[in-house]
Scaffold this motif. Structure first.
Motif, PDB file in Angstrom:
ATOM      1  N   MET C  39      40.190  45.705  42.330  1.00 41.10           N
ATOM      2  CA  MET C  39      41.312  45.587  41.393  1.00 41.10           C
ATOM      3  C   MET C  39      41.839  46.959  41.020  1.00 41.10           C
ATOM      4  N   GLY C  40      43.100  46.965  40.670  1.00 40.91           N
ATOM      5  CA  GLY C  40      43.743  48.210  40.288  1.00 40.91           C
ATOM      6  C   GLY C  40      45.248  48.039  40.317  1.00 40.91           C
ATOM      7  N   THR C  68      46.560  44.756  38.751  1.00 42.95           N
ATOM      8  CA  THR C  68      46.352  44.797  37.306  1.00 42.95           C
ATOM      9  C   THR C  68      47.598  45.326  36.608  1.00 42.95           C
ATOM     10  N   GLU C  72      44.480  51.150  32.294  1.00 44.69           N
ATOM     11  CA  GLU C  72      43.224  51.628  32.878  1.00 44.69           C
ATOM     12  C   GLU C  72      42.009  51.339  32.000  1.00 44.69           C
ATOM     13  N   PHE C  75      41.298  47.456  32.385  1.00 44.11           N
ATOM     14  CA  PHE C  75      40.735  46.890  33.615  1.00 44.11           C
ATOM     15  C   PHE C  75      39.498  47.641  34.096  1.00 44.11           C
ATOM     16  N   LEU C  76      39.377  48.917  33.751  1.00 42.53           N
ATOM     17  CA  LEU C  76      38.124  49.585  34.079  1.00 42.53           C
ATOM     18  C   LEU C  76      37.000  48.987  33.224  1.00 42.53           C
ATOM     19  N   GLY C  79      36.037  45.812  34.601  1.00 39.65           N
ATOM     20  CA  GLY C  79      35.175  46.050  35.758  1.00 39.65           C
ATOM     21  C   GLY C  79      33.726  46.261  35.326  1.00 39.65           C
ATOM     22  N   PRO C  89      32.531  44.922  41.461  1.00 33.72           N
ATOM     23  CA  PRO C  89      33.939  45.326  41.544  1.00 33.72           C
ATOM     24  C   PRO C  89      34.147  46.719  42.154  1.00 33.72           C
ATOM     25  N   VAL C  91      37.042  49.310  41.577  1.00 31.97           N
ATOM     26  CA  VAL C  91      38.198  49.524  40.711  1.00 31.97           C
ATOM     27  C   VAL C  91      38.933  50.764  41.212  1.00 31.97           C
ATOM     28  N   ILE C 125      29.292  48.971  40.060  1.00 32.77           N
ATOM     29  CA  ILE C 125      30.750  49.155  40.093  1.00 32.77           C
ATOM     30  C   ILE C 125      31.064  50.409  40.913  1.00 32.77           C
ATOM     31  N   VAL C 127      34.211  53.059  41.501  1.00 28.86           N
ATOM     32  CA  VAL C 127      35.547  53.473  41.069  1.00 28.86           C
ATOM     33  C   VAL C 127      36.115  54.407  42.131  1.00 28.86           C
TER      34      VAL C 127
END
Lengths: 349, 345, 335
Positions: C39-40, C68, C72, C75-76, C79, C89, C91, C125, C127
């Motif tokens: 997601m992002g 998204t 940030e 949604f982070l 995540g 996830p 991200v 996760i 990133v």
């Protein structure tokens, strides 16, 4: 992991017991802190028991909650054991976090309790994420975020609500409006009188309930849960409540009047629910008192257990940083000198 | 009524109305405080329709709605000021303000739901009330533009219309509870009921199938809730003498009614009513229950157990202004026209 | 440190760009594990602003490739919550400069949860975020911030310099139960190289790689500067034997590989695009001092951005961004 049917008499008694358990736990924690037994900070939930217990009673055991710095009540409401909680407050190895979290970070992910949280407003994004996880895995689970009135001013709270609303996630945002963000009255922090009006900006239902009445919280969360499970998205609930103690233990509370405290104390969620149950013939006064005594005994035993529990071994400070072993930790741990002049022996450097 | 020299209108805006759980469980619309303040500003503007300059007294409140209203009223051609009173942040504020208005006001404008109107009616005496709906499922107040409501209040206050002809005397209801728990009295304006639900909870009546019985001072199918259910069987105007007594059953039997009714905003139900009869003013209507809750005007008010609840309807309630009637009379009397009607013709 | 799956330099390789390597890593891991999702901002319909996730939406649907809002922190944070509750996830933070608005969830939740909870939660996760100047994107879209994350306990930080490293490390990151920040220098998306095609190919996090062996001087480089250093080494080939190491993993840091190289060459240059003061260079240098001080024949040199932000004007930008010429000059100073 708890779910209580407050529509039944047994459920009503259990809900009362759980509120009493929180009260007794926090009374004891406050005393132990004042006595210098418990290190760090403690933020007590006294006065707000109806919110935590009412909400968790309406959830299913597998549901998730996120909590706040004032999290003891949420833990007990979600079914965590007072004994392991007390051990955590003492920083003992048998505590929920093996002594690494303390009062502000008690968690039990397996029980759906995603952690008390020292950062105001940090819980809602986590709840949105847990709800996202549940939705993606098509699990029959919802995530409820407890947060305070102060957190409603935090940007990440709004981002979390927007995401959950936009994606129709099974989340519930429950504001415990205890009238003060730390030492500043709620009306000096928000332009809204009813924080529940926040919901309108996200096109989700928002409403305000009496957080001093466990039955109101229960009913509201039950309805919100049903909406969430039907795929209709999140709900924003504001529960009006009051913390009877200071923001933290030792708070001199120059920001409020004794009269206000007394006024709210007269609406104590435990006493008022107990008297309603007595009036309705569900319990007698004697039964209420013996329940209270039983609960006090349980908490006293939990405190005694915690006092006598083992301290963590100092080398445990290096555990749990990562799922895997990281060479740096071994390397640097080897340089630490103990208070007793010794040094760790579990290193290879 | 009070000082006749300056026509005076009291304004009560309840900041707590319209924020209950029916936003989730039904289709109730939202009434946020910003919208209430906008509506109330329109009310003040509407007052200027009256031929004389009006003095407006506004109730202060904990949300500062009234205070902001007065602060922003500089450009309104009326004397707008704040009522001098203590703020408690509870329904007591509404009752205290209404009590003061009963002495000094010629008319009051109430922005709130049935609950707010009930609170006003307990202390307002004979001062005519213009009720604007900002609450949830309202029977008494009308959803109407604030300017129109303010104009009606201004016309009533300046005495250019015949007050008797443009108002209705609303009934009230009282429940006397004799039980192991909850004994005492609870009062209502339009509807009172007894619910088979063990606790007050979120207050709003969510499920009408839990009704055991009740009484209404008015009934018509457009009224959402208990009075709409009764109104599906027989109607009763707000100013009719007496009211209707109700009992609900599990299913239809020989003398029962099965009624289709709007029970909550956004919800249409089929309801089984075992009895729906006219009761005289003062005539007791008793319903009993093991454990339940007494409701008033759509809200759960008191938990009772092993109780006999006796409802009585009274005709001596508040004077509610019928807004269309005010304007009809104003036109008939040429109040709104700048020249006499005869000359215009 | 090593991941479950070891290095498998499979026989078959394919020439692909860093961009394709990252995309393939995500595709393979999403096929392998249905708990993995991306997601992002603009990762789905748009295909990623640098085209990295192009095609994934078509393959996996919008439940697993989620566009998204521009949010940030939200949604982070989501995540982090999803990772704590059994999802895995990935991200994407479009530009690492945007991490400024999402630091709370990173430093106080993602990084600390496992430890604070006594090890009773996983935090799987990943990133992905872009770094680096060179495209006239100015200060708020060009930063190199990876030192912050390498510095912060509880986070793993990797920054590949080649297509193979990008694929192998990203796959390990996604499989890791720890939070991993994966830093992509946006100027090397088009750089191509041989990448193993075996879906079981991964590279262990925490291992640097000697990209070119040499005896006279070592350049320890990251990201874009790996390629720049290889170019410098090539140009100096007739005079000097330059060893070039792709650091790959910022934390944990492969002390052994860099110290071994120092012991061989006695001279070290550290080339990383972060600002020089308190940068990644400093940690690398500290490790060398602590573990190889007596092998040093000359003071080590740092090549990075000279403590400025990245300016907009191409002529100014070029001035502050390190390149092969800076590496060459440093090598000359040291030898």
């Amino acid at each position: 992991m708890v779910s209580i049917d407050i529509e039944t008499e047994d459920g009503q008694k259990e809900a009362l017991r759980r509120m009493m358990l929180i009260r007794s736990f926090d009374d004891t924690a406050g005393t132990l802190f004042a006595d210098g037994e418990i290190p760090g900070f403690v933020h007590l939930y006294i006065g707000e028991e109806g919110v935590g217990v009412g909400a968790c009673a309406a959830l299913e055991p597998d549901d998730y909650i996120t909590s706040t710095h004032r999290g003891h009540g949420h833990c007990i409401a979600k079914g965590l054991e007072p004994q392991s909680m007390m051990a955590e407050l003492y920083g003992k190895r048998d505590g929920y976090c093996n002594g690494k979290g303390g009062s502000m970070h008690i968690a039990d992910v397996d029980a759906g309790m995603l952690g008390a949280n020292g950062i105001v407003g940090a819980g809602p994004p986590l709840a949105t994420g847990a709800a996202l996880s549940a939705a993606q895995k098509d699990e029959d689970r919802v995530a409820l975020a407890f947060f305070g009135d102060g957190a409603v001013a935090q940007g990440q709270v709004h981002e979390a609500i927007n995401l959950a609303a936009t994606w129709d996630l099974p989340a519930i945002f429950l504001v415990e409006n205890n009238q003060f963000g730390e030492g500043t009255p709620v009306e000096k922090q928000h332009n809204l009188e009813n924080l529940s009006e926040t919901a309108e900006a996200y096109d989700i239902p928002g409403f305000t309930i009496d957080g001093m009445d466990i039955t109101a919280v229960y009913e509201a969360v039950q309805e919100a849960r049903e909406r969430a499970r039907n795929g209709d998205g999140p709900t924003f609930i504001e529960a009006d409540t009051y913390r009877f103690r200071g923001h933290f233990e030792g708070d001199q509370q120059p920001y409020r009047e004794d009269d206000d405290i007394q006024e709210w104390q007269s609406r104590c969620p435990i006493d008022s629910f107990a008297s309603r149950l007595v009036d309705a013939g569900v319990m007698t006064d004697d039964e209420v008192e013996s329940l209270r005594a039983e609960v006090d005994e349980e908490i006293a035993a939990a405190a005694e257990y915690a006092q006598n529990a083992d301290e963590p071994d100092p080398t445990e400070a290096y555990d749990d940083m990562y799922a895997v072993s990281v060479p740096e930790l071994t390397m640097f741990a080897g340089r630490s000198v103990r208070a007793d002049g010794g040094s760790p022996t579990n290193t290879d450097q | 009524m009070g000082d006749r020299s300056t026509p005076t209108v009291g304004v009560i805006v309840n900041p707590a109305a319209g924020r209950d759980i029916r936003r989730l469980t039904g289709g109730a619309s939202v009434s946020d405080n910003y919208a209430k303040r906008r509506t109330a500003t329109c009310v003040l503007q509407g007052l200027t329709l009256a031929p004389d300059r009006i003095r407006a007294l506004v109730m202060p409140d904990r949300a500062d709605l009234g205070q902001r209203l007065v602060g922003g009223a500089d450009d309104i051609d009326a004397d707008v000021s704040l009522l001098d009173m203590q703020i408690t942040g509870t329904p007591k504020d509404t009752r205290n303000a209404a009590e003061q208005f009963s002495d000094v006001a010629d008319c009051v404008v109430v922005l709130g739901g049935d609950g707010t109107n009930r609170d006003v009616s307990t202390t307002i005496g004979d001062v005519p009330m213009v009720s604007i709906s900002t609450g949830t499922n309202n029977v008494v107040p009308t959803p109407i533009d604030g300017t129109v409501a303010g104009a009606a209040a201004g016309l009533v206050a300046t005495d250019v219309v015949d007050i008797e002809a443009v108002t209705q005397r609303h009934g009230t209801i009282e429940a006397t509870i004799d039980g192991k728990a909850g004994s005492g009295t609870v009062s209502g304006l339009a509807t009172m009921g007894l619910l088979d639900r063990p606790f007050i909870g979120t207050r709003a009546v969510l499920d009408v199938s839990e009704f055991v019985g009740g009484a209404v001072s008015r009934a018509f199918p457009t009224e959402i809730g208990l009075s709409g259910i009764a109104g599906g069987i027989q109607t009763c105007a707000p100013d009719d003498a007496g009211g209707l007594g109700l009992r609900f059953g599990d299913g239809p039997d020989a003398d029962a009614h099965t009624v289709r009714a709007i029970t909550v905003p956004g919800v249409v139900n089929t309801v089984s009513v075992s009895e729906c009869v006219r009761i005289e003013s003062g005539e007791p209507w008793t319903v009993s229950i093991d454990r339940g809750v007494v409701t008033a005007d759509g809200e759960r008010e008191r938990e009772v157990s092993d109780a006999e609840v006796t409802f009585t309807v009274s005709d001596a309630g508040p004077q509610i202004v019928t807004i269309p009637a005010v304007f009809q009379q104003a036109v008939d009397r040429g109040v709104l026209s700048m020249q006499p009607i005869e000359q215009k013709r | 440190m090593s991941t479950e799956t070891g290095t498998t330099h499979g026989k078959s390789t394919e020439t692909m760009t860093v961009r394709e390597a990252i995309r393939e890593a995500m595709r393979e891991e999403m096929q392998r594990d249905e708990d993995v999702f991306l997601m992002g901002e603009d990762v789905g319909l748009f295909g990623g602003v640098f085209d990295v996730s192009n095609g994934l939406l078509e393959d996996f649907g919008e439940e697993r490739v989620k566009d998204t809002p521009i949010s940030e922190a939200g949604f982070l944070g989501a995540g982090v919550g999803a990772a704590a509750t059994g999802s895995r996830p990935i991200v994407e933070i479009m530009f690492s400069d945007f991490m400024g608005v999402a630091m709370e969830q990173t430093m106080n939740q993602m990084a600390k949860m496992r430890y604070m909870f006594g090890g009773k939660t996983e935090m799987p996760i990943t990133v992905r975020t872009t770094e680096g100047g060179g495209m006239g994107a100015a200060s708020q879209h060009s930063g190199t911030v990876h030192t912050w994350f390498a510095h912060f306990p509880g986070i793993i930080a990797v920054a590949p310099g080649t297509p193979a490293a990008a694929k192998g490390l990203l796959k390990s990151a996604i499989r890791s139960d720890d939070p991993v920040f994966f830093f992509e220098n946006k100027m090397i998306y088009e750089q191509s190289g041989e990448v193993p095609t075996d879906p079981d190919f991964t590279l262990p996090i925490g291992e640097a790689n000697v990209e070119r062996e040499g005896d006279d001087v070592t350049v320890i480089a990251t990201q874009r500067l790996v390629g720049e250093s290889l170019q410098a080494a090539e140009e100096l080939d007739s005079e000097l034997s330059v060893e070039v190491i792709d650091l790959r993993s910022l934390y944990p840091l492969d002390t052994e590989t860099i110290v071994d190289s120092l012991e061989k060459t006695g001279r070290v240059i550290i080339a990383d695009e972060s600002p020089i003061s308190y940068g990644t260079h400093a940690e690398v240098m500290a490790r060398l001092m602590e573990n190889g001080f007596y092998s040093l024949d000359a003071p080590p040199e740092r090549i990075g951005v000279p403590d400025t932000h990245i300016p907009f004007s191409p002529s100014l930008e070029q001035e502050v961004l390190p390149s092969a010429a800076d590496v060459t000059a440093a090598i000359r100073r040291l030898t």
